[in-house]
Design an enzyme around this catalytic site. Structure first.
Site, PDB file in Angstrom:
ATOM      1  N   HIS A  38       0.831  -1.219   0.000  1.00 31.98           N
ATOM      2  CA  HIS A  38       0.000   0.000   0.000  1.00 31.98           C
ATOM      3  C   HIS A  38       0.860   1.263   0.000  1.00 31.98           C
ATOM      4  CE1 HIS A  38       0.718  -1.208   4.163  1.00 31.98           C
ATOM      5  NE2 HIS A  38       0.559   0.038   4.529  1.00 31.98           N
ATOM      6  N   ASP A  51       5.049  -2.924  10.118  1.00 32.48           N
ATOM      7  CA  ASP A  51       5.017  -3.633  11.394  1.00 32.48           C
ATOM      8  C   ASP A  51       3.722  -4.414  11.564  1.00 32.48           C
ATOM      9  OD1 ASP A  51       3.823  -1.113  11.481  1.00 32.48           O
ATOM     10  OD2 ASP A  51       4.375  -0.700  13.558  1.00 32.48           O
ATOM     11  N   ASN A  80       6.019   1.936  12.146  1.00 29.63           N
ATOM     12  CA  ASN A  80       5.370   3.244  12.398  1.00 29.63           C
ATOM     13  C   ASN A  80       4.243   3.133  13.420  1.00 29.63           C
ATOM     14  OD1 ASN A  80       3.053   2.422  11.003  1.00 29.63           O
ATOM     15  ND2 ASN A  80       3.741   3.298   9.066  1.00 29.63           N
ATOM     16  N   GLU A 129       3.220 -24.503   3.723  1.00 29.72           N
ATOM     17  CA  GLU A 129       2.747 -24.424   2.347  1.00 29.72           C
ATOM     18  C   GLU A 129       2.806 -23.014   1.777  1.00 29.72           C
ATOM     19  OE1 GLU A 129       1.132 -25.884   4.841  1.00 29.72           O
ATOM     20  OE2 GLU A 129       1.424 -27.990   4.343  1.00 29.72           O
TER      21      GLU A 129
END
Lengths: 630, 630
Positions: free
Chosen positions: B80, B158, B188, B378
């Site tokens: 993002h 984080d 942050n 997996e």
């Protein structure tokens, strides 16, 4: 860091009786698997001493009444060690020898891996790395909801510690300081194909688990006194305890012990006879373990919480909306949760750190004590919901539809006779616009439909979203509500009912040249297309398929008989979604179908452009009708 | 534990130019998102100083030639923060201001979250917790395969450390001591809805990461000298390095800095102007970072490995089988891997600790240097395959079909223009028998079909399994081979070809009352049913639908026109599998279909009983024909 045990150590005679029980558990594991010609005796034998001591002195359970709310839980995360579990059940007298020796047989409840067909199994295991996750959810119910005195014991393997889900679970157990959770790791150092990553280096695991907030004890998993002390110590720790037990796979029968070649193999009959004889022969010991009320000197509440969730689902009034107002279905979902929270004290809500996107966040403000923030860990989000449900609570868990794929295996396992859980996935489809394909739920219908016993709902407006959210409260199995990012007009009046398995028909007439089948955002596009086509003198009807599974086959058949063409329109990939649900429902009805779906890779763009690019906007729908209806 | 940096610290003037670059990255992040009306400026701003220093002094990349094999990699796990990435691209001169300011616009390659449409992006991100996993795969290629000097840098958030996949990845990075991997965590402390679990408590993360085998550095993520030293130190560590950088979300513009209310929100225009002005205005700095050949005094190989995977896929001869011999398709898969390994030096194989079950293990014996044991993880199994593929290798990864659901989100993300990866799932369906539903792949076809651009194959015999396994080597995107546990007769001669998208027709005649459509184990049941029906004088044809996606629509249409009924038979749930693939292919052909599939919850039993109980054995098929054909 642990505090000292307050329990008295067992007398020598008791140690001896536990040792005999452990031998019986090994013998029974061998007998059951050799009789079945299948199964995992060696993985059972490594943990037999752990299980024997747990059963005799620590697991508080009234085996005769598995419905007792104050029973402890035992979760076998290493589900392939089911022979050990079944041997334990025989030792406490809830299954007999005949049943034990018919393990894995047709119609029996002693399956290859444990399922909730057995009343003492809260959730199916056998996909490794899941047991701690569910157990943490069960333990959470006993601490974050009104404090209950039961404890949760998990037996897991060392190989499964490689699964990330284990660390999601330990993180949440540590964060909530779930002192009622004990994880016993049977470190037998051998996986299916060879040695595990860290073998018998318990310190590696210990450092990790301590860093994740657990109290860790390292023991010899075949030393009964050490086992007893560790289990006793776990009961008085102020946080979750992990007991790392160094064990030998196949312990008790040297020819298979610590051998990499005996994973998942029953002993041939002659070997089995030899092993049983070496272990003292088949016995019929009965163990009387502690009862739920036996909790002398332990930390934690003495008695059971005042509030026990009721299996009776109350009638809840859904919030109402005015036709024409623009409300996102994700917002309507959130408002319905609020109503549920106000009117049903047993509804709990779980968030994957996107509660302001999914609508869940309103519930947090109103009922913070029943709101569980699971942060960005979708496997644990689902597992915690399942654990809470196993205690009778009625969980609703939501994240972006796309991210529910992270929890697919947990959903798959929960579908094996697990408790009722309610999922919502927001931000479905290309409709979301600018955020791009990583955030678009485009495969969720396929995933959710294919789960055993699931219910899949996809409302187009706030009224139906609210009614369906409330209806989910009474459903069994996994139910799923698909919600949309944008705000669209309310189409239905508050009085309208939305039965599961139903649909809504808009504007049917005898001259309809096609039925447009939509749901969610495409229902609005279908209605717009119908309006556009009406201007051209082409009549079509629109079917709101808000219930994708079960699907309204009766209504679809009627449309197939009454109109020459059905066009399905979905903001989802062409596979496994609305189009194929309709095609399945009409399999034996010769008719013409056309599927409009998201066939190419979408990009970042406006909602309108994305719907148009995928060919699922009103213009594309109208063009498909004109093209197909000649 | 880390060794000391050998790099010289930057001069004050250089620090100042990095600071100016960091301001430009912030300004550009704000400009791009405000222009787009969407995006995450504050999540970009927290990491701007980290990115500026990385770009200026550490990330060795010839930006003008993204195909260079010796470029370092930069993986933006916190996808993002794409505005920051795009600002970095502008700073190195590969995108211009006009493109930056059209971020998230129609048809543009600067999407909401980064995708490989940008040639510097190896794999799409935006589903959190995946970046380290892919990066570990890329780094593995540079160490476990012939040693290459490139490094892999990951920037992650984080909040995403709550994902279990992060720990799967760090575990494997630690196990393989991937000293070419550096993870920079932008701590942050603020997620989407509020504070993260541990806020700025870097020590919590540090303890965990050290326990998982990383060298950990804790720094102030806005102190350029500290950042530089940490990045330099990372280059000389003997294991993966994690740099925990304490940062402020929205750093650089106090009105939004460290505020929980500014996640994912572009600044309104007036605020954006104010912020840009406060940050010194829009600038046009160009950074000349180090080139791949600039590796003074660093650990690791000086030059590039001799062997570079070739994009040209060699012709590989598949192993051959005699008609009638009984061979499990999972075994044929393994044998075909061996042939691939012998004849194509760029094939690599990954195992999820079930190689003796899936067939992969034979490859390990023959080509251990190209065999990667990922143990029971997996998600990392798939991510490592993707990372190896990003380096040009041709990976085949296998586990039980059921357990691939654990990696669904990774597969979904890889389908966003990711590199070619080949998956195999064994133990599909109720056919496996005694192990019970947890081990049965019953939803895998639905999952795999719904992935963008996927190929889904399901051979019934060893000949077709071998040919299709070899054919996968030349496919792009995600391809999937579904294999069966039991050994069944070889049906096809070695000369037979199995084109992707094809099918095989057995025994058609003008009087056929039905077409039986099967694949895998049900193809054998269909053939048996045909024999049984022939005794009754009922002629049916059988279609082997070995290619489920793309599906052979031409053959299906011909059958639909030539026979009054098609019966699909699948060892899979009714949703999203063979039946629905056929229904989709025949959507516009009015015809009668009937789906036989696994509709109830199966249990532990013999194969024969399980197939019968599900109604997909030869007797059930024959009964369905008699019932439907009158």
């Amino acid at each position: 860091m642990t505090t000292l045990s307050t329990g008295l150590p067992p007398a020598a005679a008791q140690l001896d009786s536990v040792a005999r029980l452990a031998r019986q558990l090994r013998v029974d594991s061998i007998r059951a698997t050799t009789a079945a010609g299948s199964g995992h005796p060696t993985s059972s034998m490594s943990a037999a001493d752990l299980a024997a001591m747990l059963l005799t002195r620590h697991l508080r359970c009234d085996w005769s009444d598995p419905t007792r709310q104050d029973n402890d839980y035992f979760v076998l995360s290493k589900g392939h060690a089911s022979p050990l579990l079944y041997a334990m059940y025989r030792a406490v007298g809830v299954i007999d020898e005949e049943e034990l020796l018919s393990t894995y047989r047709r119609g029996g409840r002693l399956e290859g891996h444990p399922t909730p067909r057995l009343p003492w199994v809260p959730v199916a295991t056998g996909s490794l790395g899941q047991g701690i996750a569910y157990a943490a959810g069960i333990a959470l119910a006993g601490r974050a909801l009104p404090d209950d005195p039961y404890r949760v014991w998990v037996l897991c393997g060392d190989g499964e510690l490689a699964e990330g889900s284990v660390w999601e679970a330990l993180d949440k157990a540590g964060l909530h300081r779930l002192d009622n959770l004990t994880v016993i790791v049977d470190v037998n150092r051998l996986g299916q194909t060879g040695p595990t990553e860290y073998g018998w280096d318990l310190d590696v695991y210990a450092a990790r688990m301590r860093a994740f907030g657990a109290s860790v004890l390292e023991i010899d998993g075949h030393d009964l006194a050490e086992i007893d002390e560790a289990l006793e110590t776990a009961k008085t720790a102020d946080r979750p305890t992990v007991i790392l037990a160094r064990t030998v796979k196949g312990a008790g029968y040297p020819p298979v012990a610590d051998s990499p070649n005996w994973h998942g193999k029953p002993l041939p009959e002659a070997m089995a006879r030899d092993a049983i004889s070496m272990l003292g022969g088949a016995t019929d010991l009965r163990v009387e373990g502690p009862l739920p009320q036996d909790r002398d000197g332990e930390a934690g509440p003495e008695s059971f919480a005042h509030h026990v969730p009721s299996p009776a689902v109350p009638l809840v009034r859904a919030p109402s909306y005015q036709v024409g107002e623009r409300v996102a279905t994700r917002k309507a979902y959130g408002n319905a949760l609020l109503a549920l929270g106000d009117q049903d004290p047993d509804v709990v809500v779980l968030d994957g750190e996107v509660g302001n996107s999914t609508g869940s966040q309103e519930f947090e403000r109103a009922h913070p004590e029943r709101y569980f923030q699971m942060y960005i860990s979708e496997q644990q989000l689902v597992a915690a919901a399942v654990g809470l449900a196993a205690r009778g609570w009625r969980p609703y868990a939501a994240t972006f539809a796309a991210f529910l794929s992270r929890a697919h295996d947990f959903l798959r396992m929960t579908a094996i006779d697990g408790p009722a859980v309610r999922m919502a996935g927001s931000h479905c489809g290309v409709e979301i616009g600018a955020d791009g394909p990583s955030q678009m739920g485009l495969e969720d219908l396929a995933m959710m439909r294919a789960l055993h016993g699931s219910t899949v709902l996809y409302p187009c407006d706030a009224t139906s979203a609210a009614k369906l959210t409330v209806a989910m409260n009474g459903l069994s199995g996994i139910s799923y509500l698909r919600t949309t990012r944008g705000a669209y007009p309310v189409l239905y009046r508050p009085e309208e009912d939305f039965p599961i398995g139903g649909s809504k028909l808009w504007g049917e007439g005898a001259d309809d040249v096609a039925t447009l089948v939509g749901a969610g955002v495409t229902l609005h596009e279908c209605l717009d297309a119908a309006t556009e086509l009406a201007h051209d003198g082409l009549a079509v009807r629109v079917l709101d398929l808000y219930s994708i599974k079960p699907v309204d086959a009766v209504a679809l058949r009627a449309c197939a008989e009454q109109t020459p063409l059905l066009i399905t329109v979905e903001d989802h990939r062409p596979e496994g979604g609305i189009g194929e649900a309709v095609a399945s429902a009409l399999a034996d009805v010769p008719c013409r179908l056309r599927h409009l779906a998201v066939r190419d890779l979408p990009g970042s763009d406006s909602t309108a452009h994305n719907l148009a690019a995928a060919g699922i906007d009103s213009r594309s729908i109208a063009a498909a009708v004109r093209e197909s209806a000649h």
